[in-house]
Design a protein around this motif. Structure first.
Motif, mmCIF file in Angstrom:
data_model
loop_
_atom_site.group_PDB
_atom_site.id
_atom_site.type_symbol
_atom_site.label_atom_id
_atom_site.label_comp_id
_atom_site.label_asym_id
_atom_site.label_seq_id
_atom_site.Cartn_x
_atom_site.Cartn_y
_atom_site.Cartn_z
ATOM 1 N N ALA A 120 0.825 -1.215 0.000
ATOM 2 C CA ALA A 120 0.000 0.000 0.000
ATOM 3 C C ALA A 120 0.859 1.265 0.000
ATOM 4 O O ALA A 120 0.446 2.294 -0.533
ATOM 5 C CB ALA A 120 -0.936 -0.003 1.210
ATOM 6 N N MET A 121 2.049 1.173 0.584
ATOM 7 C CA MET A 121 2.934 2.334 0.672
ATOM 8 C C MET A 121 4.055 2.312 -0.373
ATOM 9 O O MET A 121 4.912 3.185 -0.379
ATOM 10 C CB MET A 121 3.551 2.417 2.070
ATOM 11 C CG MET A 121 2.524 2.578 3.183
ATOM 12 S SD MET A 121 1.440 4.010 2.958
ATOM 13 C CE MET A 121 2.588 5.337 3.206
ATOM 14 N N GLY A 122 4.086 1.287 -1.219
ATOM 15 C CA GLY A 122 5.115 1.201 -2.248
ATOM 16 C C GLY A 122 6.495 0.876 -1.695
ATOM 17 O O GLY A 122 7.506 1.317 -2.248
ATOM 18 N N ARG A 123 6.554 0.106 -0.633
ATOM 19 C CA ARG A 123 7.822 -0.241 0.032
ATOM 20 C C ARG A 123 8.374 -1.556 -0.536
ATOM 21 O O ARG A 123 8.258 -2.617 0.057
ATOM 22 C CB ARG A 123 7.638 -0.350 1.533
ATOM 23 C CG ARG A 123 7.046 0.874 2.195
ATOM 24 C CD ARG A 123 7.985 2.041 2.096
ATOM 25 N NE ARG A 123 7.459 3.164 2.892
ATOM 26 C CZ ARG A 123 7.955 4.349 2.876
ATOM 27 N NH1 ARG A 123 8.989 4.627 2.098
ATOM 28 N NH2 ARG A 123 7.423 5.311 3.614
ATOM 29 N N VAL A 124 8.987 -1.468 -1.697
ATOM 30 C CA VAL A 124 9.499 -2.642 -2.400
ATOM 31 C C VAL A 124 10.593 -3.341 -1.579
ATOM 32 O O VAL A 124 10.655 -4.575 -1.542
ATOM 33 C CB VAL A 124 10.028 -2.262 -3.805
ATOM 34 C CG1 VAL A 124 10.653 -3.457 -4.504
ATOM 35 C CG2 VAL A 124 8.894 -1.677 -4.634
ATOM 36 N N GLY A 125 11.439 -2.584 -0.903
ATOM 37 C CA GLY A 125 12.487 -3.188 -0.066
ATOM 38 C C GLY A 125 11.907 -4.076 1.016
ATOM 39 O O GLY A 125 12.447 -5.147 1.324
ATOM 40 N N VAL A 126 10.798 -3.660 1.600
ATOM 41 C CA VAL A 126 10.115 -4.464 2.622
ATOM 42 C C VAL A 126 9.560 -5.729 1.983
ATOM 43 O O VAL A 126 9.692 -6.831 2.539
ATOM 44 C CB VAL A 126 9.000 -3.652 3.321
ATOM 45 C CG1 VAL A 126 8.121 -4.545 4.176
ATOM 46 C CG2 VAL A 126 9.602 -2.529 4.146
ATOM 47 N N LEU A 127 8.928 -5.590 0.827
ATOM 48 C CA LEU A 127 8.378 -6.767 0.140
ATOM 49 C C LEU A 127 9.491 -7.756 -0.200
ATOM 50 O O LEU A 127 9.318 -8.971 -0.022
ATOM 51 C CB LEU A 127 7.618 -6.341 -1.115
ATOM 52 C CG LEU A 127 6.336 -5.546 -0.854
ATOM 53 C CD1 LEU A 127 5.770 -4.992 -2.150
ATOM 54 C CD2 LEU A 127 5.309 -6.388 -0.126
ATOM 55 N N ARG A 128 10.627 -7.272 -0.652
ATOM 56 C CA ARG A 128 11.770 -8.154 -0.937
ATOM 57 C C ARG A 128 12.209 -8.897 0.323
ATOM 58 O O ARG A 128 12.488 -10.093 0.283
ATOM 59 C CB ARG A 128 12.938 -7.346 -1.494
ATOM 60 C CG ARG A 128 12.804 -6.991 -2.925
ATOM 61 C CD ARG A 128 14.113 -6.397 -3.467
ATOM 62 N NE ARG A 128 13.884 -5.897 -4.797
ATOM 63 C CZ ARG A 128 14.054 -4.641 -5.181
ATOM 64 N NH1 ARG A 128 14.491 -3.741 -4.328
ATOM 65 N NH2 ARG A 128 13.811 -4.278 -6.408
ATOM 66 N N TYR A 129 12.300 -8.176 1.424
ATOM 67 C CA TYR A 129 12.693 -8.803 2.686
ATOM 68 C C TYR A 129 11.714 -9.910 3.068
ATOM 69 O O TYR A 129 12.124 -11.015 3.435
ATOM 70 C CB TYR A 129 12.776 -7.752 3.803
ATOM 71 C CG TYR A 129 12.869 -8.347 5.174
ATOM 72 C CD1 TYR A 129 13.997 -9.064 5.573
ATOM 73 C CD2 TYR A 129 11.817 -8.232 6.076
ATOM 74 C CE1 TYR A 129 14.078 -9.640 6.839
ATOM 75 C CE2 TYR A 129 11.889 -8.789 7.335
ATOM 76 C CZ TYR A 129 13.019 -9.505 7.709
ATOM 77 O OH TYR A 129 13.092 -10.065 8.949
ATOM 78 N N ILE A 130 10.418 -9.637 2.978
ATOM 79 C CA ILE A 130 9.411 -10.644 3.333
ATOM 80 C C ILE A 130 9.541 -11.869 2.438
ATOM 81 O O ILE A 130 9.542 -13.011 2.921
ATOM 82 C CB ILE A 130 7.989 -10.039 3.257
ATOM 83 C CG1 ILE A 130 7.813 -8.981 4.353
ATOM 84 C CG2 ILE A 130 6.920 -11.125 3.363
ATOM 85 C CD1 ILE A 130 6.555 -8.132 4.214
#
Length: 176
Positions: free
Chosen positions: A153-163
């Motif tokens: 929702a916030m466009g946090r691609v780095g977080v998605l990669r980590y998950i």
């Protein structure tokens, strides 16, 4: 907004000024919240001033930290404020000072790890996983959101990669 000189000193990390204020006005002025419930503890956490928190604990006791959970415009816990800032040193200090139960605080609408996800704070998320377990990445908040949904929702691609690196692509398929 009802702010005090003590709050401004905490905001700036000025322990010397806080010591003087405490000496001449007492601990009450250090504990006084402003109109929206924010106080010295919130400002110190928000700005990463562990030395201010150490002083506040010295004069007000550890309960000053543990009892100061909700306040501020968004009614964020001080744990959430540290998570949003990605301040792992602050998170560690809070754990060591107040204890593990503090990490499980549910008075905020969102788990603190989700606050970190929203802000893109992967290091803070990693710390929460180390302390509370991998299940924190898939924990569902009251509104049905997970870390992956918050990050997307916030466009946090780095977080998605980590998950994805930690637990695979399944969390990307979950809708709220």
């Amino acid at each position: 907004n009802g702010g005090t000189c003590a709050m401004l000193s905490a905001y700036r990390g000025d322990v010397a000024a806080l010591r003087w204020i405490h000496k001449v006005a007492g601990v009450e002025v250090l504990l006084q919240p402003n109109d929206d419930g924010t106080g010295c503890v919130h400002y110190a956490v928000q700005n990463g001033f562990i030395e201010v928190l150490e002083f506040l604990c010295e004069v007000g006791g550890k309960q000053l930290i543990s009892e100061c959970s909700v306040g501020g415009k968004q009614q964020s816990t001080i744990l959430a404020l540290a998570a949003e800032a990605g301040d792992v040193a602050m998170l560690k200090w809070l754990l060591e000072t107040v204890g593990r139960d503090f990490l499980l605080d549910t008075s905020d609408k969102l788990p603190a790890i989700q606050r970190a996800a929203i802000s893109g704070q992967v290091d803070a998320m990693r710390w929460f996983v180390e302390e509370l377990g991998i299940g924190e990445l898939t924990r569902v908040a009251d509104e049905g959101w997970t870390c992956a949904v918050q990050a997307a929702a916030m466009g946090r691609v780095g977080v998605l990669r980590y998950i994805v690196d930690e637990i695979g692509t399944e969390p990307l398929k979950v809708t709220r």
